[in-house]
Design a protein around this motif. Structure first.
Motif, PDB file in Angstrom:
ATOM      1  N   GLN A 186      24.292   7.704  80.427  1.00 26.82           N
ATOM      2  CA  GLN A 186      24.247   6.799  79.425  1.00 26.82           C
ATOM      3  C   GLN A 186      25.409   7.618  78.508  1.00 26.82           C
ATOM      4  N   ALA A 187      25.326   8.799  77.540  1.00 27.03           N
ATOM      5  CA  ALA A 187      26.269   9.519  76.778  1.00 27.03           C
ATOM      6  C   ALA A 187      27.877  10.078  77.548  1.00 27.03           C
ATOM      7  N   LEU A 188      27.775   9.790  78.607  1.00 24.85           N
ATOM      8  CA  LEU A 188      28.597  10.365  79.337  1.00 24.85           C
ATOM      9  C   LEU A 188      29.415   9.386  79.409  1.00 24.85           C
ATOM     10  N   ALA A 213      37.209   1.884  71.052  1.00 32.96           N
ATOM     11  CA  ALA A 213      36.776   3.049  70.578  1.00 32.96           C
ATOM     12  C   ALA A 213      36.246   2.847  69.377  1.00 32.96           C
ATOM     13  N   LEU A 214      35.984   2.094  68.463  1.00 37.65           N
ATOM     14  CA  LEU A 214      35.369   2.049  67.416  1.00 37.65           C
ATOM     15  C   LEU A 214      34.066   0.844  67.822  1.00 37.65           C
ATOM     16  N   SER A 215      33.949   0.474  68.977  1.00 35.82           N
ATOM     17  CA  SER A 215      32.675   0.047  69.166  1.00 35.82           C
ATOM     18  C   SER A 215      32.362   0.516  70.198  1.00 35.82           C
ATOM     19  N   VAL A 216      32.328   1.949  69.686  1.00 39.16           N
ATOM     20  CA  VAL A 216      31.493   2.888  70.954  1.00 39.16           C
ATOM     21  C   VAL A 216      30.752   3.205  69.510  1.00 39.16           C
ATOM     22  N   LEU A 217      31.284   3.917  68.220  1.00 35.00           N
ATOM     23  CA  LEU A 217      30.245   4.366  67.139  1.00 35.00           C
ATOM     24  C   LEU A 217      29.604   3.941  66.191  1.00 35.00           C
ATOM     25  N   ASP A 218      28.720   4.609  66.078  1.00 33.04           N
ATOM     26  CA  ASP A 218      27.373   4.291  64.879  1.00 33.04           C
ATOM     27  C   ASP A 218      27.562   3.168  63.923  1.00 33.04           C
ATOM     28  N   PRO A 219      27.590   2.332  63.684  1.00 32.28           N
ATOM     29  CA  PRO A 219      27.814   2.458  62.478  1.00 32.28           C
ATOM     30  C   PRO A 219      27.198   2.412  61.884  1.00 32.28           C
ATOM     31  N   LYS A 220      25.917   3.058  61.564  1.00 30.95           N
ATOM     32  CA  LYS A 220      24.787   3.665  60.915  1.00 30.95           C
ATOM     33  C   LYS A 220      25.294   5.392  60.459  1.00 30.95           C
ATOM     34  N   GLN A 221      26.948   5.219  60.616  1.00 28.77           N
ATOM     35  CA  GLN A 221      27.588   5.983  60.180  1.00 28.77           C
ATOM     36  C   GLN A 221      28.057   5.725  59.041  1.00 28.77           C
ATOM     37  N   PRO A 222      28.395   5.331  58.813  1.00 29.74           N
ATOM     38  CA  PRO A 222      29.314   4.331  57.172  1.00 29.74           C
ATOM     39  C   PRO A 222      29.817   5.293  56.666  1.00 29.74           C
ATOM     40  N   GLU A 223      29.965   6.286  56.334  1.00 22.73           N
ATOM     41  CA  GLU A 223      30.963   6.994  55.950  1.00 22.73           C
ATOM     42  C   GLU A 223      31.832   7.510  57.047  1.00 22.73           C
ATOM     43  N   LEU A 224      31.254   7.190  57.655  1.00 21.83           N
ATOM     44  CA  LEU A 224      32.753   7.788  58.919  1.00 21.83           C
ATOM     45  C   LEU A 224      33.646   6.648  59.277  1.00 21.83           C
ATOM     46  N   LEU A 225      33.345   5.358  59.200  1.00 19.45           N
ATOM     47  CA  LEU A 225      33.705   4.139  59.803  1.00 19.45           C
ATOM     48  C   LEU A 225      34.364   3.739  58.595  1.00 19.45           C
ATOM     49  N   ARG A 315      12.913   8.373  66.608  1.00 18.83           N
ATOM     50  CA  ARG A 315      13.177   8.755  66.330  1.00 18.83           C
ATOM     51  C   ARG A 315      14.392   9.092  64.949  1.00 18.83           C
ATOM     52  N   TYR A 316      14.857   8.425  65.507  1.00 19.56           N
ATOM     53  CA  TYR A 316      15.986   8.654  63.738  1.00 19.56           C
ATOM     54  C   TYR A 316      16.424   7.120  63.568  1.00 19.56           C
ATOM     55  N   GLU A 317      17.178   7.323  62.591  1.00 20.38           N
ATOM     56  CA  GLU A 317      18.331   5.964  62.226  1.00 20.38           C
ATOM     57  C   GLU A 317      18.887   6.346  62.805  1.00 20.38           C
ATOM     58  N   VAL A 318      19.178   5.203  63.995  1.00 17.93           N
ATOM     59  CA  VAL A 318      20.862   4.945  65.512  1.00 17.93           C
ATOM     60  C   VAL A 318      20.566   3.728  65.958  1.00 17.93           C
ATOM     61  N   THR A 319      21.256   3.468  65.635  1.00 17.56           N
ATOM     62  CA  THR A 319      21.846   1.945  66.527  1.00 17.56           C
ATOM     63  C   THR A 319      21.670   3.205  68.202  1.00 17.56           C
ATOM     64  N   PRO A 320      20.851   1.664  68.902  1.00 13.09           N
ATOM     65  CA  PRO A 320      21.112   2.052  70.686  1.00 13.09           C
ATOM     66  C   PRO A 320      22.195   2.321  71.034  1.00 13.09           C
ATOM     67  N   GLY A 321      22.544   3.007  72.303  1.00 11.81           N
ATOM     68  CA  GLY A 321      23.415   3.049  73.027  1.00 11.81           C
ATOM     69  C   GLY A 321      25.023   3.011  72.333  1.00 11.81           C
ATOM     70  N   ARG A 322      24.620   4.034  71.056  1.00  8.87           N
ATOM     71  CA  ARG A 322      26.620   4.205  69.542  1.00  8.87           C
ATOM     72  C   ARG A 322      25.794   5.297  69.858  1.00  8.87           C
ATOM     73  N   LEU A 323      27.277   5.684  69.389  1.00 10.68           N
ATOM     74  CA  LEU A 323      27.431   7.488  69.617  1.00 10.68           C
ATOM     75  C   LEU A 323      27.604   8.121  67.954  1.00 10.68           C
ATOM     76  N   LEU A 324      27.217   9.147  67.887  1.00 12.24           N
ATOM     77  CA  LEU A 324      27.466   9.594  66.739  1.00 12.24           C
ATOM     78  C   LEU A 324      28.692  10.669  66.841  1.00 12.24           C
ATOM     79  N   LEU A 325      29.212  10.518  65.938  1.00 13.88           N
ATOM     80  CA  LEU A 325      30.426  11.552  66.341  1.00 13.88           C
ATOM     81  C   LEU A 325      30.002  12.722  65.335  1.00 13.88           C
TER      82      LEU A 325
END
Length: 384
Positions: A186-188, A213-225, A315-325
């Motif tokens: 899934q990550a690949l 491309a934007l849809s792949v990134l985790d919205p819980k990285q607010p500063e990046l987005l 274990r972490y506050e992230v969105t399932p199925g999204r990538l951390l850049l």
């Protein structure tokens, strides 16, 4: 003094010939008389035959009507004329043929099908094997061919690279520590989707917002987005979307064809956020022409290195199925320096540079054996 025949008794007289005095032997005189009579007989005019008269009259009438066969009055020159034209034709054709023979002798691979078994164009144009490790050197020199609309990658090492998404080949999947194989896969796949959306999506490359491309990134990285949104909305030196997205101004240039050459590799390992970390290192080659003006093909080469992670949502506050850049870097070849309007600006050989003069190092944009230069200075490329 030698006696001569009397007047009227010469070889042409009707009375025949009498032998002269005994100073000339009889046998010689008889031979002289026979030769003379033969010459007179053969040189005398003859009445043409009926068939000859008919042929002559027909030819005369044809000539009067302008229908005479070419060269009919020139005898053997007809054949010589054909032979001469044949020689002239060979002289005209022979020059390019001879040139072709010389070229083929120097480079027999130019013959279609490689009949001499030199492995020429087939070897040169055959796709490269998938890149599974960092190259040890830059690609070798290519033939100095000028790119055209029909052959936009002529003279480029990218000619042998894969087309578009076909150049993004996922590595063999296996579990990493406690991360199961399925999570690695899934990550690949998400990383590939990010690369495609940022660098290969036709609309995004033509300047549209790179939604895929934007849809792949985790919205819980607010500063990046937020930074990416700002860069796309109001590009500038501090926020320029070309640091992550390949974008061209449609009012300035147009892509040549639908092919973007791609080459690179992915690697993965256990991540720092309980998941799998992926590094993607890819180079993209874009052939373009001016949107209006002379038809001149140039290429811009973009190399991108991304570090992403599919973190563990348990274990972490992230969105399932999204990538951390986590980190991204780029190196862009053949784009105007210090222009921060959100687009790449290819330079053409027929016009001067539009940005600041380069002050950084000279590099080969196709050299994937080295790390990306960390210098912020705009450099010079050795080839495009």
């Amino acid at each position: 003094m030698t006696d001569r025949p009397s007047e009227g008794s010469g070889p042409g007289s009707e009375q025949g010939a009498e032998p002269p005095s005994s100073s000339i032997p009889d046998d010689e005189w008889e031979q002289f008389v026979r030769n003379s009579e033969r010459d007179i007989h053969t040189s005398a005019p003859k009445e043409p035959s009926a068939r000859a008269r008919m042929v002559t009259e027909r030819l005369r009438q044809q000539e009067a009507r302008g229908e005479s066969p070419p060269g009919w009055r020139t005898g053997p020159a007809v054949m010589n004329g054909r032979a001469e034209r044949r020689r002239k034709l060979w002289a005209v054709l022979g020059v390019p043929v001879a040139v072709a023979v010389v070229v083929v002798a120097l480079k027999p691979s130019l013959l279609p099908g490689d009949p001499f078994g030199t492995g020429g164009p087939r070897a040169a144009a055959s796709p490269l094997p998938v890149e599974t490790a960092a190259p040890t050197a830059a690609p070798g020199a290519s033939d100095p061919e000028t790119p055209t609309l029909d052959k936009p990658f002529a003279g480029s090492p990218a000619l042998r690279w894969a087309d578009g998404e076909a150049g993004i080949v996922l590595p063999e999947v296996k579990a990493v520590g406690s991360v199961p194989e399925e999570r690695v896969r899934q990550a690949l796949k998400l990383t590939k989707k990010l690369l495609v959306g940022a660098n290969l999506d036709p609309k995004a490359v033509r300047g549209a917002r790179p939604e895929a491309a934007l849809s792949v990134l985790d919205p819980k990285q607010p500063e990046l987005l937020d930074e990416l949104d700002t860069a796309l909305r109001s590009p500038g030196e501090k926020h320029d979307p070309v640091t992550l997205f390949s974008r061209f101004d449609p009012d300035e240039v147009s892509p040549v064809g639908d092919v973007i050459k791609t080459r690179g590799r992915m690697t993965f390992k256990k991540g720092s956020h309980g998941g799998v970390a992926v590094r993607a290192d890819y180079t993209f080659v874009y052939p373009v022409v001016r949107a209006d003006g002379p038809v001149e093909v140039t290429r811009t080469i973009v190399r991108r290195v991304l570090d992403v992670e599919l973190a563990d949502p348990a274990r972490y506050e992230v969105t399932p199925g999204r990538l951390l850049l986590l980190e991204y870097d780029q190196e862009i070849g053949n784009s105007s320096c210090d222009v921060h309007d959100g687009y790449l600006h290819p330079e053409f050989s027929s016009s001067g540079p539009t940005g600041a003069p380069p002050s950084g190092p000279t590099t080969d944009p196709y050299d994937r054996s080295r790390d990306i230069d960390d210098s912020d200075d705009c450099g010079t490329v050795t080839r495009t």
